[in-house]
Each structure stands twice: as structure tokens, then as C-alpha cells.
Enzyme design. Structure first.
Site: not given
Ligand code: GLU
Length: 437
Positions: A84, A160-161, A239
Site C-alpha cells: 500500500t 503490511t500483511d 499486525k
Molecule cells: N495486502 C497488501 C500487502 O500486504 C496491502 C496491505 C498493505 O500494504 O498494507 O501488501
């Protein structure tokens, strides 16, 4: 007018107003729009009083920045992997898509260059859930390359995932790490007013430029406002919220530091410093890409076949209940399956390392309190007294299996190599976690 991608203002019969972009999930019954906050809302057509078409959202031209070297500033390399933080809302589909190049990102955040010389390049542009062990190897090699070229620190931008898995993976794979590596993400894409991308990057660059920290860490918002970021320990962080900006929390550990966007910081827990690592040499100890480790979550009404599925794997993490339990007791006519589960656990533990973690996240495994735990231990399952997160245990086992013979894997799973097992459990760690929920 009701076409995906169009910008509209909707007024409802109960006098509410919504402005946003029509999304493709719009159908005969409801109109779905992406609000400017980034959230989606569906409104029944029968509740709509009026719809006004607004001008299309114009995409701002993004400046690309050429970087000038300032010999008085430290050098930080930013390696982009996607997520993101490097994405924006696609106003035709309403989806969030990975889009920015490193130059564009730097063009959006020119302030960073006042703190450090920034080198920036794209390693991949992917969502973090798609990552595999090979990506950890690519990142580890890229960090070493930057360090060898003289970088004073590295930032990896990342979704973040699965960021916490990557942080743990890099802690293990980068042996003798002698520069700080911070993994930074964002919960809201960089083109939104509410984005946390810039502040997270700003705090990470500041902490690398100004502190003595020399290890792998994660840098994200501490609270849902823009007051401070936390630097979190790579092997002890998770997370804990799907969308809040302050989603990352340490478990069985305190944060490393708190960083303010103006560059001030407070160290919170003891950590490796540049001084400690000045004689270290980085060596990449990679993951073997074909290693198969599974995670099985213990649950009521489990079936032995759920375990048997992993008989051809190289290792297994059982995320047990409570102190480290799984259903193994046949106590009445309804629990015959549990005996089969016990036999399956035993047979897997003969073939591969089977390691116990807890669904509680906080606290330590103790397989001596109840007879269930003692029996599980007797079956060959290891992990008694560890306080590792399941994700870290998974990464550690895969990395050990990639680099060491099996008996060593059993032994090293129980030794603290990168801060993943705390020697003692401290009250204040749980209080930090609790007070920040
Ligand atoms: N699911 C995606 C990832 O982890 C988007 C969530 C994000 O970047 O925070 O890359």
C-alpha cells in the site's frame, strides 16, 4: 452517470450527503462509492434523493526527483517491494493498485532528502501476501549489496500483511548485519490525505540517520494520530488490526524506540548498536526455496487427517491453545478422534521438527502444567518454555532447515538467535501491549 469511475455527490432521503467515486460493485439495488476517506459505502437506490455528477478526479502530475549527494548527511538506501505504501487508488476500478516508481515516491516526499542522501530502487512491486522465500533471499542480497556500497542504513518499503514475517526472515538471513534495516509500510495509500506513508518513512529515515540502532526493525505509527512512530523488534512483532494505522504491536517484548516526525527519538529497550557491530561482516544465509514448513492451528473438533496432510513436509509449527495444547485426550465416546490425533502428532514428530507455539501470543509455552502438555512433549513435540510468535517460529524453522542438519534444527529452535525467545518474561512488556490496545 452511474458508471464506475465517475465522481458523484449523493444525497439521501434522510438528508445525508456522500461524495466519492462509483465502484464496479454497484448493481440494480445499490450504488457503491469510494469515499474520499478511502472507505467504501453502499447505499440502496430507494434511499437516494438525488445524484449529482462531479468533475473526474484529475491525477496530479508527480514530480520525479533527481538526487544530489550531500557529503555531510548519512546515506540511506530505500528498497521498494510494493504494498500500500507504494500504491494509489485507481479511480476507474476503485481498487488500490501498486503504482509509484521510487523516483515518484521521492518526488512526493522531497523533505526526506534534508535528513539523508537517499538512494532508491524497485526490487519488486507486489502485495506482500504473494511473497515467497525467494523474495526474502532477494531482499537479503539487496541489503548486503547496499551495505557493501557504503549505505549507512537501509529501508525496505513493504506491504503490511506479511511484513512481520519478512522482518523475521531478514533477521535470520542477514548474519553479522552491521547497518540498521527498517521495514516500513502504510495502511493507507500514499495518495490519500489520511495516508501514514510519509510519516512512517520520515520517522524511519530520521531514526537511521540520528540513532545508533543497528539491527532489523519495523517502523509504523504508534497511535492513530500523527504523533509518533514505533521502532519494533523484527522477531517479536505482529499486525494486530486490519486497517488502523497503529496496527503493529510487540508481543513478549517492548518496542525498541519511539520516533517523532521532527526527528527526536526515545530509545525504549536495549538493542544492538553500531558500536556493537563495528567488526561484523554481513553474510547472507539464504532460505532454501523448496523447504516446506506448515502451520497448524489447534482447534476444537480437529481431525487427524489435518495433521496427516503434512507428512511429506520438512517441519511443522503447531499453534496450540493456551500453554501449548492440542486435542489428544480420548475421554468419552465422542473423543475417539483425539487418540488418532495423538498418533498423528507422534508420527510427524518422528519425521520432522514439530514445534509448539501459542494462540495467546502473549506469554510462554509450558507443557508441564497439565497432563495434556506432558503427553504432547513425550510424543516428541518441542518448544517447551519458548515465547516465540507463530510467524517467527515458522520463519526460523524454515531458515534453520535451509542451513543446518536436522539435529541442529531441534537444538537451535530452542536457542535465542535474534531476540526471538526472551530469556525472561517481563510484566512491563504485557502492560505496554495492554495499554496500547
Ligand atoms: N495486502 C497488501 C500487502 O500486504 C496491502 C496491505 C498493505 O500494504 O498494507 O501488501
Amino acid at each position: 452517470m452511474i458508471v464506475p469511475g465517475n465522481n458523484v455527490r449523493l444525497s439521501t432521503r434522510d438528508s445525508r450527503e456522500f461524495e466519492g467515486t462509483i465502484l464496479p460493485d454497484t448493481n440494480n439495488e445499490k450504488i457503491v462509492i469510494k469515499l474520499q476517506s478511502g472507505y467504501n459505502i453502499g447505499i440502496k437506490k430507494t434511499k437516494i434523493e438525488s445524484i449529482k455528477q462531479l468533475p473526474k478526479q484529475m491525477k496530479k502530475a508527480i514530480k520525479k526527483e533527481k538526487i544530489k549527494y550531500n557529503k555531510n548527511l548519512p546515506t540511506v538506501s530505500i528498497i521498494h517491494t510494493g504494498g500500500t505504501i507504494a500504491s494509489e487508488v485507481d479511480y476507474d476500478s476503485g481498487a488500490v493498485i501498486a503504482r509509484f516508481t521510487p523516483e515518484e515516491l521521492m518526488g512526493m516526499f522531497p523533505e526526506l532528502k534534508k535528513i539523508a542522501n537517499i538512494n532508491s530502487f524497485l526490487l519488486s512491486n507486489m502485495w506482500s501476501e504473494d511473497m515467497r522465500f525467494s523474495h526474502y533471499n532477494l531482499m537479503a542480497k539487496a541489503v548486503k549489496k547496499e551495505a557493501d556500497k557504503g549505505a549507512d542504513g537501509v529501508i525496505i518499503t513493504h506491504g503490511t500483511d506479511t511484513m512481520a514475517y519478512t522482518a523475521a526472515a531478514l533477521s535470520f538471513a542477514l548474519e553479522g548485519l552491521n547497518i540498521p534495516v527498517l521495514i516500513v509500510g502504510a495502511q493507507r495509500s500514499s495518495d490519500r490525505g489520511s495516508s501514514d506513508a510519509f510519516m512512517n518513512l520520515l520517522c524511519a529515515v530520521n531514526y537511521i540517520a540520528k540513532s545508533n540502532f543497528c539491527d532489523v526493525g519495523i517502523c509504523l505509527h504508534e497511535t492513530s494520530d500523527d504523533k509518533s512512530c514505533l521502532i519494533l523488534p523484527a522477531t517479536k512483532t505482529k499486525k494486530t488490526h486490519t486497517s488502523r494505522r497503529d496496527a503493529f504491536r510487540p508481543f513478549n517484548a517492548e518496542p525498541i524506540a519511539r520516533v517523532y516526525p521532527d526527528g527526536r527519538y526515545e530509545n525504549i529497550s536495549k538493542h544492538a548498536t553500531r558500536q556493537d557491530k563495528k567488526d561484523s561482516k554481513i553474510k547472507v544465509k539464504p532460505f532454501r526455496e523448496n523447504i516446506k514448513v506448515a502451520i497448524l492451528k489447534a482447534h476444537p473438533n480437529l481431525y487427524a487427517t489435518e495433521l496427516d496432510n503434512y507428512s511429506k513436509f520438512d517441519g511443522l509449527i503447531i499453534e496450540g491453545t493456551g500453554l501449548g495444547h492440542i486435542a489428544i485426550n480420548e475421554i468419552d465416546k465422542h473423543t475417539g478422534e483425539n487418540k488418532k490425533i495423538y498418533n498423528s502428532v507422534k508420527s510427524l514428530a518422528k519425521k520432522m521438527p514439530v514445534f509448539m507455539t501459542s494462540q495467546c501470543n502473549n506469554g510462554r509455552i509450558n507443557m508441564n502444567v497439565y497432563s495434556t502438555g506432558r503427553k504432547i512433549k513425550e510424543s516428541g513435540v518441542i518448544g517447551d518454555h519458548n515465547d516465540m510468535l507463530t510467524e517467527t517460529a515458522f520463519i526460523k524453522m524454515a531458515w534453520l532447515l535451509s542451513n543446518y542438519p536436522k539435529p541442529m534444527v531441534h537444538k537451535l529452535m530452542m536457542e535465542n538467535l535474534r531476540g526471538e525467545i526472551s530469556p525472561r518474561s517481563l510484566e512491563k512488556e504485557f502492560h505496554f501491549f495492554n495499554n496500547n490496545q
